[in-house]
Design a protein around this motif. Structure first.
Motif: not given
Length: 347
Positions: A4, A6, A72, A75, A105, A109, A112, A115-116, A119, A121
């Motif tokens: 991901v 940004i 979130l 996503l 943000v 990311l 959560d 999410v992790i 995903h 970063i």
């Protein structure tokens, strides 16, 4: 894990222009791009292969998704549709609003649980308007934080700006570890926005970033013998960037307790932390650590060092954090851990 990236930048920095060009670029296929509003992008009808109220499928193979109230949730909805076979993508690009502080943000990311799981970063790219960038940095703390937290800085509108030397110097002071790239009319190679998807190559990039920051000490006249293990690059914007280096491995327990103590004592002032740590219990396999404010991702263990330099190197970006505090805190915690380990061994 889906990488991901940004894209952030203050109002008027050219984010919409950049995103619009990327969506039309076949090299950006299999990318899900989360934007604020469809209407702002101005996509041609012939470029849209299919659409619903929240998602456009483009003929280039790219997906364009309008963010709902919750980033979130957007996503996770995309990922659920990917698992169901409704859509296909291999990476995600998120456009933030011009007034957004990227730290929350990143925090969201990284914190959560759902999410992790899927995903990671990858890159935080900050766009800076070459024509009005100096005035924006003067007037808006959001713009300074956007620049300070970036992995890469992209100078836009360089074709209409007469002189960018002073702005470039100021950006280098705000974020000495980030490469400064240039774009004309939003024209930039997609590779600028994404690192390699594997952790080993991402770690190599982080390693190079740490080396660049350490090099600042040499150019400031600090010889290796006189150099503090805690290097700092301060500036008038209230944000300081510094690097902690160590030649000896650190016990895993000391690392855990130190990160917890940093959160407790620095909290909101710790804008970002990133680094490679040599851990006693994992020789030859460094830990890649990453934190934003109160939130730290679980350490990622690499199977080898990304370069010949095997020292621990950690970069901090913070506000009003005494530059020697993290190093002294780490030393105190490490000493306690070693003493306790010896006591247990003797008993």
């Amino acid at each position: 894990m889906l990488p991901v990236s940004i894209v952030t930048g203050f109002l008027g920095s050219g984010k919409t222009t950049l995103i619009a060009r990327l969506l039309r670029n076949p090299a950006f296929a299999r990318t899900a791009v989360i934007v604020n509003e469809f209407g702002e992008i101005g996509l041609d009808h012939e470029l849209i292969a299919a659409s619903d109220e929240s998602l456009l499928t483009l003929t280039t193979g790219c997906l364009c998704c309008a963010v709902r109230a919750d980033l979130l949730a957007t996503l996770l909805d995309l990922h659920a549709r990917r698992l169901a076979g409704e859509i296909a993508y291999d990476r995600v690009l998120i456009e933030t609003s011009g007034l957004a502080d990227p730290a929350p943000v990143l925090q969201a990311l990284m914190s959560d649980r759902d999410v992790i799981r899927h995903h990671a970063i990858d890159t935080l790219l900050t766009l800076v308007d070459a024509q009005h960038g100096e005035a924006t940095l003067d007037r808006h703390p959001e713009a300074r934080r956007q620049a300070a937290l970036a992995d890469r800085l992209l100078l836009t509108k360089t074709d209409v700006a007469a002189d960018t030397d002073r702005l470039s110097a100021r950006l280098a002071a705000l974020n000495p570890g980030a490469p400064l790239l240039h774009a004309v009319a939003g024209d930039v190679a997609p590779a600028v926005l994404f690192s390699a998807a594997d952790a080993q190559t991402n770690a190599a990039e982080a390693d190079a970033r740490l080396i660049r920051i350490a090099t600042l000490a040499d150019t400031a006249g600090l010889s290796p013998s006189k150099r503090s293990p805690f290097l700092s690059a301060a500036h008038s914007d209230g944000i300081v960037t510094f690097s902690l280096t160590r030649d000896t491995a650190l016990p895993a327990l000391a690392l855990t307790l130190w990160l917890q103590a940093l959160v407790e004592h620095c909290g909101e002032r710790l804008l970002r932390l990133k680094g490679l740590v040599d851990v006693v219990e994992m020789p030859g396999c460094p830990a890649l650590i990453h934190g934003v404010r109160h939130v730290f991702a679980a350490p990622e263990w690499l199977d080898r060092w990304p370069s010949d330099d095997r020292r621990t190197r950690i970069v901090f970006i913070g506000e009003a954090i005494p530059r020697h505090f993290p190093a002294r805190l780490l030393g105190a915690i490490e000493a306690e851990v070693i003493d306790e380990t010896r006591r247990q061994t003797w008993n």
